[in-house]
Design a protein around this motif. Structure first.
Motif, PDB file in Angstrom:
ATOM      1  N   GLU A 298       0.830  -1.196   0.000  1.00 50.06           N
ATOM      2  CA  GLU A 298       0.000   0.000   0.000  1.00 50.06           C
ATOM      3  C   GLU A 298       0.872   1.257   0.000  1.00 50.06           C
ATOM      4  OE1 GLU A 298      -3.535   2.102   2.675  1.00 50.06           O
ATOM      5  OE2 GLU A 298      -2.730   0.134   3.236  1.00 50.06           O
ATOM      6  N   ALA A 299       2.000   1.184   0.750  1.00 50.17           N
ATOM      7  CA  ALA A 299       2.916   2.331   0.783  1.00 50.17           C
ATOM      8  C   ALA A 299       3.560   2.547  -0.577  1.00 50.17           C
ATOM      9  CB  ALA A 299       3.982   2.103   1.852  1.00 50.17           C
ATOM     10  N   ASN A 300       3.909   1.431  -1.259  1.00 50.24           N
ATOM     11  CA  ASN A 300       4.517   1.556  -2.597  1.00 50.24           C
ATOM     12  C   ASN A 300       3.534   2.174  -3.599  1.00 50.24           C
ATOM     13  OD1 ASN A 300       6.931   0.440  -1.722  1.00 50.24           O
ATOM     14  ND2 ASN A 300       6.333  -1.667  -2.266  1.00 50.24           N
ATOM     15  N   ILE A 301       2.259   1.778  -3.474  1.00 50.54           N
ATOM     16  CA  ILE A 301       1.249   2.338  -4.384  1.00 50.54           C
ATOM     17  C   ILE A 301       1.084   3.825  -4.158  1.00 50.54           C
ATOM     18  CG2 ILE A 301      -1.224   2.330  -4.918  1.00 50.54           C
ATOM     19  CD1 ILE A 301      -1.243  -0.678  -4.344  1.00 50.54           C
ATOM     20  N   LYS A 302       1.042   4.248  -2.906  1.00 48.95           N
ATOM     21  CA  LYS A 302       0.912   5.674  -2.602  1.00 48.95           C
ATOM     22  C   LYS A 302       2.113   6.448  -3.112  1.00 48.95           C
ATOM     23  CE  LYS A 302      -2.060   5.240   1.478  1.00 48.95           C
ATOM     24  NZ  LYS A 302      -2.174   5.518   2.924  1.00 48.95           N
ATOM     25  N   GLN A 303       3.323   5.832  -2.929  1.00 45.98           N
ATOM     26  CA  GLN A 303       4.533   6.505  -3.398  1.00 45.98           C
ATOM     27  C   GLN A 303       4.517   6.671  -4.923  1.00 45.98           C
ATOM     28  OE1 GLN A 303       8.184   4.571  -2.203  1.00 45.98           O
ATOM     29  NE2 GLN A 303       9.490   6.080  -3.257  1.00 45.98           N
ATOM     30  N   ALA A 304       4.090   5.588  -5.613  1.00 44.54           N
ATOM     31  CA  ALA A 304       4.041   5.658  -7.088  1.00 44.54           C
ATOM     32  C   ALA A 304       3.030   6.702  -7.545  1.00 44.54           C
ATOM     33  CB  ALA A 304       3.674   4.276  -7.650  1.00 44.54           C
ATOM     34  N   THR A 305       1.897   6.777  -6.836  1.00 35.99           N
ATOM     35  CA  THR A 305       0.862   7.764  -7.193  1.00 35.99           C
ATOM     36  C   THR A 305       1.368   9.177  -6.972  1.00 35.99           C
ATOM     37  OG1 THR A 305      -0.881   6.197  -6.587  1.00 35.99           O
ATOM     38  CG2 THR A 305      -1.480   8.526  -6.735  1.00 35.99           C
ATOM     39  N   ALA A 306       2.076   9.357  -5.846  1.00 40.94           N
ATOM     40  CA  ALA A 306       2.605  10.683  -5.539  1.00 40.94           C
ATOM     41  C   ALA A 306       3.648  11.101  -6.565  1.00 40.94           C
ATOM     42  CB  ALA A 306       3.208  10.684  -4.126  1.00 40.94           C
ATOM     43  N   GLU A 307       4.522  10.160  -6.980  1.00 37.48           N
ATOM     44  CA  GLU A 307       5.529  10.478  -7.978  1.00 37.48           C
ATOM     45  C   GLU A 307       4.889  10.831  -9.326  1.00 37.48           C
ATOM     46  OE1 GLU A 307       9.138   7.644  -6.248  1.00 37.48           O
ATOM     47  OE2 GLU A 307       8.050   7.084  -8.065  1.00 37.48           O
ATOM     48  N   LYS A 308       3.833  10.075  -9.641  1.00 37.43           N
ATOM     49  CA  LYS A 308       3.133  10.361 -10.904  1.00 37.43           C
ATOM     50  C   LYS A 308       2.516  11.756 -10.879  1.00 37.43           C
ATOM     51  CE  LYS A 308      -0.558   8.629 -13.883  1.00 37.43           C
ATOM     52  NZ  LYS A 308      -1.615   7.594 -14.061  1.00 37.43           N
TER      53      LYS A 308
END
Length: 254
Positions: A4-14
């Motif tokens: 879940e943390a990786n998904i949030k990080q990827a979304t934030a980077e996008k």
């Protein structure tokens, strides 16, 4: 939790990349506007590029540079090639010599070379109308300086000896025989008859009258403020007015 943390990080980077992209677009548009202002300013002809060194991004329709240059070049060519025109005049030596000879011994005899040419080229064509008999009488009255022209106004139509067809009326020209609005009428010599004429016929008659008036003044020695050259060009101007009148150009009083 790690996933879940990786998904949030990827979304934030996008979202960060998208925001940076929007910023780059806005910066490019600002640079483009700055370039446009500088290129159109007469005091700042040198264009500037954005700090990145790249060509600015322009949103919407842009004109092809080669097409714009071609149009600008074509406009400049048209400006350069367009001639400058001015009114010029040059005396015809034959006409000028005939006038000088006539002025030395001025006469109203239509058979003299100076007047004969003007009769043939201007006066006869200008005073040629459908009603040939009346046209001849008009020319004779002009030559004798016994023709009068007056506005019709609001006065009632007079009863005259000549027929209504011959004299015309407020709606019919006596010289052309056409149905025209007649604002003037002419009187020949001591005759009691009035002939209604259209604006076109009136202008043709007055252009001939103006010519005769001027050469009479010369014959009588009344033209003292002009030299020979000025007199000649005044005669040419009066001939020009007769030429325009016989071709159908005329001025109408409103």
């Amino acid at each position: 939790m790690v996933r879940e943390a990786n998904i949030k990080q990827a979304t934030a980077e996008k979202q960060l990349k998208e925001a940076q992209g929007k910023i780059d677009v806005l910066q490019a548009e600002v640079a483009a506007l700055k370039t446009l202002v500088l290129s159109t300013s007469p005091t700042s002809p040198i264009q500037e590029l954005p700090p990145s060194g790249k060509a600015p991004f322009k949103k919407g329709h842009t004109r092809n540079k080669s097409t714009s240059s071609a149009m600008s070049s074509s406009h400049q060519d048209l400006t350069v090639m367009q001639p400058i025109v001015k009114d010029c005049k040059e005396a015809d030596l034959s006409l000028y010599n005939e006038f000088r000879s006539w002025k030395d011994e001025p006469t109203m005899d239509r058979t003299c070379p100076f007047l004969d040419k003007i009769y043939q080229e201007d006066i006869f064509p200008c005073l040629t109308f459908s009603k040939s008999e009346l046209a001849s009488a008009v020319l004779e009255a002009v030559e004798n300086n016994t023709l009068s022209i007056e506005p019709v106004g609001l006065q009632p139509i007079r009863f005259v000896k000549a027929s209504a067809v011959e004299c015309g009326g407020p709606k019919k020209c006596a010289l052309s025989g056409q149905s025209k609005s007649c604002k003037h009428r002419i009187k020949l010599g001591d005759s009691s008859n009035y002939y209604y004429i259209s604006p076109f016929c009136r202008y043709r008659i007055t252009s001939v009258c103006n010519f005769f008036t001027y050469i009479r003044y010369i014959q009588q020695g009344l033209v003292k403020q002009q030299d020979v050259d000025q007199m000649f060009w005044e005669v040419m101007q009066l001939r020009k007015e007769m030429s325009l009148a016989k071709l159908g150009y005329f001025k109408e009083e409103l």
